[in-house]
Enzyme design. Sequence first.
Site, mmCIF file in Angstrom:
data_model
loop_
_atom_site.group_PDB
_atom_site.id
_atom_site.type_symbol
_atom_site.label_atom_id
_atom_site.label_comp_id
_atom_site.label_asym_id
_atom_site.label_seq_id
_atom_site.Cartn_x
_atom_site.Cartn_y
_atom_site.Cartn_z
ATOM 1 C CD GLU A 130 1.288 118.288 -29.546
ATOM 2 O OE1 GLU A 130 2.083 117.888 -28.690
ATOM 3 O OE2 GLU A 130 0.217 117.720 -29.797
ATOM 4 C CB CYS A 167 4.801 115.957 -26.288
ATOM 5 S SG CYS A 167 3.138 116.423 -25.852
ATOM 6 C CG HIS A 201 5.872 114.349 -22.048
ATOM 7 N ND1 HIS A 201 5.746 115.705 -22.261
ATOM 8 C CD2 HIS A 201 4.669 113.808 -22.355
ATOM 9 C CE1 HIS A 201 4.523 115.962 -22.696
ATOM 10 N NE2 HIS A 201 3.842 114.822 -22.753
HETATM 11 P P1 HMG Z 1 -10.088 110.839 -16.102
HETATM 12 O O1 HMG Z 1 -10.763 109.603 -16.584
HETATM 13 O O2 HMG Z 1 -10.900 112.064 -16.028
HETATM 14 O O3 HMG Z 1 -9.467 110.653 -14.670
HETATM 15 O O4 HMG Z 1 -8.865 111.097 -17.078
HETATM 16 P P2 HMG Z 1 -9.334 109.333 -13.771
HETATM 17 O O5 HMG Z 1 -10.639 108.840 -13.388
HETATM 18 O O6 HMG Z 1 -8.355 108.397 -14.424
HETATM 19 O O7 HMG Z 1 -8.640 109.984 -12.506
HETATM 20 C C1 HMG Z 1 -7.351 110.522 -12.576
HETATM 21 C C2 HMG Z 1 -6.654 110.218 -11.250
HETATM 22 O O8 HMG Z 1 -7.312 110.970 -10.211
HETATM 23 C C3 HMG Z 1 -6.742 108.759 -10.827
HETATM 24 O O9 HMG Z 1 -5.504 108.445 -10.202
HETATM 25 C C4 HMG Z 1 -7.860 108.763 -9.781
HETATM 26 O O10 HMG Z 1 -7.766 107.705 -8.854
HETATM 27 C C5 HMG Z 1 -7.610 110.094 -9.128
HETATM 28 P P3 HMG Z 1 -4.605 107.208 -10.727
HETATM 29 O O11 HMG Z 1 -5.455 106.004 -10.586
HETATM 30 O O12 HMG Z 1 -4.306 107.507 -12.186
HETATM 31 O O13 HMG Z 1 -3.408 107.253 -9.873
HETATM 32 N N1 HMG Z 1 -8.767 110.674 -8.422
HETATM 33 C C6 HMG Z 1 -8.681 111.311 -7.246
HETATM 34 N N2 HMG Z 1 -7.627 111.550 -6.438
HETATM 35 C C7 HMG Z 1 -7.878 112.253 -5.287
HETATM 36 N N3 HMG Z 1 -9.109 112.703 -4.924
HETATM 37 C C8 HMG Z 1 -10.171 112.459 -5.713
HETATM 38 C C9 HMG Z 1 -9.990 111.735 -6.934
HETATM 39 N N4 HMG Z 1 -10.814 111.359 -7.931
HETATM 40 C C10 HMG Z 1 -10.057 110.708 -8.844
HETATM 41 N N5 HMG Z 1 -11.383 112.922 -5.362
HETATM 42 C C11 HMG Z 1 -6.782 111.609 -18.059
HETATM 43 C C12 HMG Z 1 -7.541 111.440 -16.742
HETATM 44 C C13 HMG Z 1 -5.325 111.937 -17.741
HETATM 45 C C14 HMG Z 1 -6.834 110.311 -18.864
HETATM 46 C C15 HMG Z 1 -7.433 112.771 -18.855
HETATM 47 O O14 HMG Z 1 -7.250 113.981 -18.183
HETATM 48 C C16 HMG Z 1 -6.906 112.915 -20.277
HETATM 49 O O15 HMG Z 1 -7.420 112.298 -21.205
HETATM 50 N N6 HMG Z 1 -5.839 113.779 -20.486
HETATM 51 C C17 HMG Z 1 -5.242 113.974 -21.808
HETATM 52 C C18 HMG Z 1 -4.355 112.831 -22.243
HETATM 53 C C19 HMG Z 1 -3.074 112.743 -21.435
HETATM 54 O O16 HMG Z 1 -2.651 113.665 -20.776
HETATM 55 N N7 HMG Z 1 -2.340 111.593 -21.577
HETATM 56 C C20 HMG Z 1 -1.091 111.406 -20.889
HETATM 57 C C21 HMG Z 1 -0.189 110.374 -21.586
HETATM 58 S S1 HMG Z 1 0.025 110.729 -23.340
HETATM 59 C C22 HMG Z 1 1.114 112.100 -23.344
HETATM 60 O O17 HMG Z 1 1.722 112.417 -22.362
HETATM 61 C C23 HMG Z 1 1.212 112.898 -24.616
HETATM 62 C C24 HMG Z 1 0.492 114.211 -24.601
HETATM 63 O O18 HMG Z 1 1.235 115.166 -23.847
HETATM 64 C C25 HMG Z 1 0.258 114.726 -26.020
HETATM 65 C C26 HMG Z 1 1.426 114.808 -26.962
HETATM 66 O O19 HMG Z 1 2.287 113.957 -27.054
HETATM 67 O O20 HMG Z 1 1.405 115.756 -27.737
HETATM 68 C C27 HMG Z 1 -0.880 114.125 -23.966
#
Ligand code: HMG
Length: 412
Positions: free
Chosen positions: A84, A116, A243
């Site tokens: 991609e 992906c 994935h």
């Molecule tokens: P965010 O809002 O920065 O993070 O975004 P958050 O607030 O959701 O925190 C993440 C986790 O860390 C949470 O755990 C928190 O509790 C924890 P969860 O509730 O999810 O179990 N946390 C802590 N843990 C320990 N100590 C601490 C602490 N603070 C918080 N101090 C997000 C996270 C993944 C959404 C962001 O990074 C993002 O937008 N990433 C890109 C999109 C993505 O990866 N999506 C995944 C699904 S889609 C997919 O897989 C396709 C893709 O690969 C693309 C394609 O297909 O080409 C992305």
Amino acid sequence: MQPTPIGIDALAFAGPAHFLEMTDLAAARGVDPGKYLHGLGQKQMAIATPCEDTVTMAAEAGRRALEAFDIDPAQIGTLIVGTETGVDHSKPVAVYVHELLGLARNCRTFETKHACYGAMAGLTSSADWIAAGRARGRKALVIASDIARYGLNTPGEPTQGAGAVAMVVADRPRLLEIDRARCGDYTRQVMDFWRPLYSKYAFADGHYSIQCYLDALEGAWHDAADGDPEALASDRLAACLYHVPFVKMARKAHQKLLEIEHGDAAATDQTEARARLDASFAGKVAPWLELNATVGNIYTGSLFLALIDLLRHGRADLEGRELSLFSYGSGCGATFCLGRVAEGASRHAAALDPQPQLDVRRRLDIAAYERIMDLSEDVDTVPELDPASYGLDGGGLYYVGTREHVRRYARA
Ligand code: HMG
């Protein structure tokens, strides 16, 4: 009579020469490191310099797969690159790779794109190409190659990465047989993650993308089960591979899988559901996530990086055992399927283990990482790039600039 098994006969990884420690990124962004290390499950992420692109990583992974598994390039009758993050709106990455690997003129060659999901599309259609009798004894080379970039100071920044996984698909495969009768698919138009033509960076509705991924898992699983859930029961599988955009996502996915199988945790005993998840995750998912944790999201190749991790353990007790594979591409498209570890696969553990490459990667500090991100913005129009200025002097193949609209590649 059993049909001839078809699946993955060779595997190799290639990635950039540099990486960033997640603790360094956390310090620079003023974030508790626990969020990246445990909340997302990431330790490091691979960073591509301007001289390393989708073509160079794909060609290197392809070369390694052919050499390590002693496959003559003349045997390749189909080359598919799933990506991609291609380098041209028209010209496929695959045709550069075709030349760089010296493949035959009558090898059909193309690129697949669905976020992906592109490499899984290549893998299943290659298996179908062989099953249909079109291969005439030849093999397919399917390469997943991507650079995941969300940009500085974005929520996606800690989920970046870069790398390529090459797989040779053949009959009587040495590594993994694909159960074509147990492949289920899912498609739905959603705006969870996309990259418009004018942007180097992906846009993501991060939390929504997680929900879309889980919905797709459920949809593809039901399609693969085809009314017979026992056929997919995770209890009897040796491993469940997903994935992996970040390691914690694999745990969320596995939780979803167990909910599909056993009913929603809210409707069952929470303590029992949690204990079941912990045990199942520890045995069937967590042991194969080390490479994803140290490379980061490589988009199309992420699922197959987990497969490399599983096979590099060289576990003879896994031979003949079934496992599940779930590929998700935003936008979205997905496949859930079963595979079987081939007899003798454990003998090839060293040939596919990328650890020696990872051990010599160089650590970037934040200033160098941010400079690389800035330079990467205009890299497609720079006439001259010097790989040595990025410490790339080990004889590899690099992108060295674009002149008169033509991308140029050379060995350093
Ligand atoms: P965010 O809002 O920065 O993070 O975004 P958050 O607030 O959701 O925190 C993440 C986790 O860390 C949470 O755990 C928190 O509790 C924890 P969860 O509730 O999810 O179990 N946390 C802590 N843990 C320990 N100590 C601490 C602490 N603070 C918080 N101090 C997000 C996270 C993944 C959404 C962001 O990074 C993002 O937008 N990433 C890109 C999109 C993505 O990866 N999506 C995944 C699904 S889609 C997919 O897989 C396709 C893709 O690969 C693309 C394609 O297909 O080409 C992305």
